[in-house]
Design a protein around this motif. Structure first.
Motif, PDB file in Angstrom:
ATOM      1  N   GLN A 173       8.713 -27.704   7.857  1.00  6.48           N
ATOM      2  CA  GLN A 173       8.460 -28.492   6.657  1.00  6.48           C
ATOM      3  C   GLN A 173       7.692 -29.766   6.995  1.00  6.48           C
ATOM      4  OE1 GLN A 173      12.001 -29.319   4.396  1.00  6.48           O
ATOM      5  NE2 GLN A 173      10.971 -30.741   3.028  1.00  6.48           N
ATOM      6  N   TRP A 174       8.000 -30.363   8.117  1.00  7.80           N
ATOM      7  CA  TRP A 174       7.333 -31.601   8.555  1.00  7.80           C
ATOM      8  C   TRP A 174       5.816 -31.432   8.571  1.00  7.80           C
ATOM      9  CZ3 TRP A 174       9.467 -36.290  10.520  1.00  7.80           C
ATOM     10  CH2 TRP A 174       8.541 -37.148  11.117  1.00  7.80           C
ATOM     11  N   GLN A 175       5.356 -30.256   8.904  1.00  4.84           N
ATOM     12  CA  GLN A 175       3.929 -30.011   9.062  1.00  4.84           C
ATOM     13  C   GLN A 175       3.216 -29.717   7.743  1.00  4.84           C
ATOM     14  OE1 GLN A 175       3.250 -27.535  12.895  1.00  4.84           O
ATOM     15  NE2 GLN A 175       5.426 -27.261  12.397  1.00  4.84           N
ATOM     16  N   GLN A 176       3.961 -29.704   6.634  1.00  5.70           N
ATOM     17  CA  GLN A 176       3.362 -29.446   5.329  1.00  5.70           C
ATOM     18  C   GLN A 176       2.882 -30.775   4.728  1.00  5.70           C
ATOM     19  OE1 GLN A 176       3.244 -26.062   4.868  1.00  5.70           O
ATOM     20  NE2 GLN A 176       4.276 -26.250   6.856  1.00  5.70           N
ATOM     21  N   ARG A 177       1.634 -31.054   4.866  1.00  5.58           N
ATOM     22  CA  ARG A 177       1.081 -32.316   4.369  1.00  5.58           C
ATOM     23  C   ARG A 177       0.766 -32.220   2.886  1.00  5.58           C
ATOM     24  NH1 ARG A 177       2.109 -36.203   8.206  1.00  5.58           N
ATOM     25  NH2 ARG A 177       1.977 -35.219  10.259  1.00  5.58           N
ATOM     26  N   PRO A 178       0.865 -33.337   2.155  1.00  3.59           N
ATOM     27  CA  PRO A 178       1.210 -34.681   2.635  1.00  3.59           C
ATOM     28  C   PRO A 178       2.691 -35.025   2.502  1.00  3.59           C
ATOM     29  CG  PRO A 178       0.432 -34.846   0.396  1.00  3.59           C
ATOM     30  CD  PRO A 178       0.374 -33.374   0.742  1.00  3.59           C
ATOM     31  N   TRP A 179       3.489 -34.164   1.852  1.00  2.12           N
ATOM     32  CA  TRP A 179       4.857 -34.567   1.512  1.00  2.12           C
ATOM     33  C   TRP A 179       5.896 -34.206   2.558  1.00  2.12           C
ATOM     34  CZ3 TRP A 179       7.790 -30.267   1.628  1.00  2.12           C
ATOM     35  CH2 TRP A 179       7.153 -29.037   1.365  1.00  2.12           C
ATOM     36  N   GLY A 180       5.557 -33.313   3.479  1.00  4.35           N
ATOM     37  CA  GLY A 180       6.532 -32.790   4.422  1.00  4.35           C
ATOM     38  C   GLY A 180       7.264 -33.829   5.255  1.00  4.35           C
ATOM     39  N   PRO A 181       6.542 -34.717   5.965  1.00  3.30           N
ATOM     40  CA  PRO A 181       7.246 -35.699   6.804  1.00  3.30           C
ATOM     41  C   PRO A 181       8.205 -36.583   6.021  1.00  3.30           C
ATOM     42  CG  PRO A 181       4.938 -35.567   7.434  1.00  3.30           C
ATOM     43  CD  PRO A 181       5.083 -34.755   6.185  1.00  3.30           C
ATOM     44  N   ASP A 182       7.787 -37.045   4.849  1.00  2.35           N
ATOM     45  CA  ASP A 182       8.669 -37.921   4.058  1.00  2.35           C
ATOM     46  C   ASP A 182       9.921 -37.181   3.601  1.00  2.35           C
ATOM     47  OD1 ASP A 182       7.093 -40.146   4.308  1.00  2.35           O
ATOM     48  OD2 ASP A 182       6.072 -39.880   2.386  1.00  2.35           O
ATOM     49  N   SER A 183       9.774 -35.915   3.225  1.00  2.60           N
ATOM     50  CA  SER A 183      10.919 -35.143   2.773  1.00  2.60           C
ATOM     51  C   SER A 183      11.944 -34.963   3.900  1.00  2.60           C
ATOM     52  CB  SER A 183      10.453 -33.768   2.276  1.00  2.60           C
ATOM     53  OG  SER A 183      11.540 -32.994   1.842  1.00  2.60           O
ATOM     54  N   VAL A 184      11.453 -34.680   5.112  1.00  7.99           N
ATOM     55  CA  VAL A 184      12.349 -34.515   6.257  1.00  7.99           C
ATOM     56  C   VAL A 184      12.996 -35.845   6.626  1.00  7.99           C
ATOM     57  CG1 VAL A 184      12.489 -33.882   8.698  1.00  7.99           C
ATOM     58  CG2 VAL A 184      11.089 -32.517   7.130  1.00  7.99           C
ATOM     59  N   ARG A 185      12.224 -36.917   6.602  1.00  5.50           N
ATOM     60  CA  ARG A 185      12.786 -38.243   6.918  1.00  5.50           C
ATOM     61  C   ARG A 185      13.918 -38.598   5.963  1.00  5.50           C
ATOM     62  NH1 ARG A 185       7.103 -39.961   6.906  1.00  5.50           N
ATOM     63  NH2 ARG A 185       6.320 -39.864   9.063  1.00  5.50           N
ATOM     64  N   ARG A 186      13.716 -38.297   4.678  1.00  7.17           N
ATOM     65  CA  ARG A 186      14.769 -38.607   3.700  1.00  7.17           C
ATOM     66  C   ARG A 186      16.045 -37.830   4.018  1.00  7.17           C
ATOM     67  NH1 ARG A 186      10.459 -38.524  -0.064  1.00  7.17           N
ATOM     68  NH2 ARG A 186      10.927 -36.358  -0.628  1.00  7.17           N
ATOM     69  N   SER A 187      15.889 -36.556   4.363  1.00  6.73           N
ATOM     70  CA  SER A 187      17.057 -35.743   4.674  1.00  6.73           C
ATOM     71  C   SER A 187      17.771 -36.259   5.913  1.00  6.73           C
ATOM     72  CB  SER A 187      16.634 -34.277   4.867  1.00  6.73           C
ATOM     73  OG  SER A 187      17.758 -33.443   5.030  1.00  6.73           O
ATOM     74  N   TRP A 188      17.019 -36.594   6.955  1.00  7.86           N
ATOM     75  CA  TRP A 188      17.625 -37.136   8.178  1.00  7.86           C
ATOM     76  C   TRP A 188      18.324 -38.467   7.890  1.00  7.86           C
ATOM     77  CZ3 TRP A 188      13.093 -36.253  12.187  1.00  7.86           C
ATOM     78  CH2 TRP A 188      13.032 -34.876  12.489  1.00  7.86           C
ATOM     79  N   GLY A 189      17.671 -39.309   7.095  1.00  4.06           N
ATOM     80  CA  GLY A 189      18.271 -40.599   6.773  1.00  4.06           C
ATOM     81  C   GLY A 189      19.555 -40.458   5.983  1.00  4.06           C
ATOM     82  N   ARG A 190      19.562 -39.543   5.006  1.00  4.03           N
ATOM     83  CA  ARG A 190      20.779 -39.326   4.224  1.00  4.03           C
ATOM     84  C   ARG A 190      21.920 -38.852   5.111  1.00  4.03           C
ATOM     85  NH1 ARG A 190      17.235 -36.927   0.350  1.00  4.03           N
ATOM     86  NH2 ARG A 190      17.806 -34.875   1.169  1.00  4.03           N
ATOM     87  N   SER A 191      21.622 -37.947   6.040  1.00  3.79           N
ATOM     88  CA  SER A 191      22.688 -37.418   6.887  1.00  3.79           C
ATOM     89  C   SER A 191      23.196 -38.480   7.863  1.00  3.79           C
ATOM     90  CB  SER A 191      22.217 -36.168   7.643  1.00  3.79           C
ATOM     91  OG  SER A 191      21.186 -36.460   8.567  1.00  3.79           O
ATOM     92  N   LEU A 192      22.333 -39.384   8.282  1.00  2.00           N
ATOM     93  CA  LEU A 192      22.773 -40.490   9.149  1.00  2.00           C
ATOM     94  C   LEU A 192      23.770 -41.379   8.420  1.00  2.00           C
ATOM     95  CD1 LEU A 192      22.288 -42.187  11.850  1.00  2.00           C
ATOM     96  CD2 LEU A 192      20.748 -43.554  10.428  1.00  2.00           C
ATOM     97  N   HIS A 193      23.454 -41.735   7.186  1.00  2.00           N
ATOM     98  CA  HIS A 193      24.280 -42.693   6.453  1.00  2.00           C
ATOM     99  C   HIS A 193      25.479 -42.041   5.771  1.00  2.00           C
ATOM    100  CE1 HIS A 193      21.695 -46.088   7.202  1.00  2.00           C
ATOM    101  NE2 HIS A 193      20.652 -45.351   6.877  1.00  2.00           N
ATOM    102  N   ALA A 194      25.433 -40.721   5.594  1.00  2.00           N
ATOM    103  CA  ALA A 194      26.548 -40.037   4.922  1.00  2.00           C
ATOM    104  C   ALA A 194      27.720 -39.815   5.852  1.00  2.00           C
ATOM    105  CB  ALA A 194      26.082 -38.693   4.361  1.00  2.00           C
ATOM    106  N   HIS A 195      27.450 -39.764   7.157  1.00  2.00           N
ATOM    107  CA  HIS A 195      28.535 -39.474   8.105  1.00  2.00           C
ATOM    108  C   HIS A 195      29.482 -40.652   8.215  1.00  2.00           C
ATOM    109  CE1 HIS A 195      30.737 -37.942  11.510  1.00  2.00           C
ATOM    110  NE2 HIS A 195      30.454 -39.030  12.203  1.00  2.00           N
ATOM    111  N   ARG A 196      30.761 -40.364   8.169  1.00  2.00           N
ATOM    112  CA  ARG A 196      31.781 -41.376   8.384  1.00  2.00           C
ATOM    113  C   ARG A 196      32.637 -40.941   9.557  1.00  2.00           C
ATOM    114  NH1 ARG A 196      28.725 -43.445   5.839  1.00  2.00           N
ATOM    115  NH2 ARG A 196      28.883 -44.635   3.898  1.00  2.00           N
ATOM    116  N   ALA A 197      32.852 -41.838  10.479  1.00  2.00           N
ATOM    117  CA  ALA A 197      33.596 -41.483  11.687  1.00  2.00           C
ATOM    118  C   ALA A 197      35.031 -41.109  11.355  1.00  2.00           C
ATOM    119  CB  ALA A 197      33.583 -42.645  12.667  1.00  2.00           C
ATOM    120  N   LYS A 198      35.505 -40.041  11.964  1.00  2.00           N
ATOM    121  CA  LYS A 198      36.896 -39.636  11.891  1.00  2.00           C
ATOM    122  C   LYS A 198      37.595 -40.150  13.149  1.00  2.00           C
ATOM    123  CE  LYS A 198      35.615 -35.467   9.342  1.00  2.00           C
ATOM    124  NZ  LYS A 198      35.612 -33.997   9.349  1.00  2.00           N
TER     125      LYS A 198
END
Length: 227
Positions: A173-198
């Motif tokens: 998906q990252w390689q699908q220009r022009p929207w691919g990189p931004d879409s992947v970045r958003r997903s990675w960012g959401r997963s970073l901030h959604a995780h809560r330590a157990k």
């Protein structure tokens, strides 16, 4: 006419052909490696040499993965599909090196979640966060592969597994220009901030240490050093 980017999803979308094939091939190699099958051990040793590099320029990797289903799909961008497949597989091979448990876990952690597990107590750790941001801001796939390699070395050190089928899908998906990189970045960012330590994460998180070294310093198992 420019194709509009897909709307951000709250849940993971089903894997496409690239992610599905990556999950199958990496799963096959992982089982063979953990069963100490010589062919799988040798294949991962060869794939590992391509981690962080432009896999299209390394003929030694060609044919290690069965990519026939990609060739049969006219809707796929073939170069992008093969780049995503082999980049994910080489990173997995590095991640699995000298580890006796599965470092590819289907349906497991996305990249952002795995990175958050590296942070002591689940709190945002600035050196680790900067590595993650550098990966997300990579301008090209070869640069992204190099920066992901740095993160994978940290994940391997802490034995934090990753869903490599999902990573392969996102690399395509990252390689699908022009929207691919931004879409992947958003997903990675959401997963970073959604995780809560157990509690277990917090206990294990104290082992994480800041390091600027990207060298592979782990001692291989005998079966790896024999390659």
């Amino acid at each position: 006419m420019t194709t509009a980017p897909p709307a951000p999803a709250q849940r993971r979308r089903a894997l496409g052909p690239v992610g599905t094939l990556a999950g199958s091939e990496i799963g096959r190699l992982q089982k063979g490696y953990l069963d100490d099958r010589p062919d799988a051990v040798a294949a991962l040793a060869r794939l590992r040499r391509g981690a962080g590099k432009d896999t299209a320029t390394i003929p030694d990797l060609w044919g290690l993965l069965d990519s026939d289903t990609l060739h049969a799909d006219p809707a796929l961008q073939q170069d992008a599909a093969h780049t995503a497949l082999y980049t994910a597989a080489t990173l997995y091979a590095l991640h699995q090196q000298s580890r006796g448990t599965r470092m590819h876990r289907p349906g497991g952690d996305e990249l952002g979640t795995a990175v958050r597990r590296l942070m002591p107590g689940g709190d945002l750790d600035e050196p680790t966060r900067k590595r993650f941001v550098r990966a997300g801001s990579a301008p090209t796939m070869p640069v992204l592969a190099t920066r992901l390699r740095e993160i994978v070395l940290l994940l391997r050190r802490e034995e934090i597994a990753l869903d490599y089928a999902l990573l392969a899908e996102q690399l395509y998906q990252w390689q699908q220009r022009p929207w691919g990189p931004d879409s992947v970045r958003r997903s990675w960012g959401r997963s970073l901030h959604a995780h809560r330590a157990k509690p277990a994460d917090q206990a294990e998180g104290t082992k994480a240490a800041d390091t600027d070294s990207t060298a592979d310093t782990d001692t291989d198992h005998n079966k790896d050093s024999a390659q």
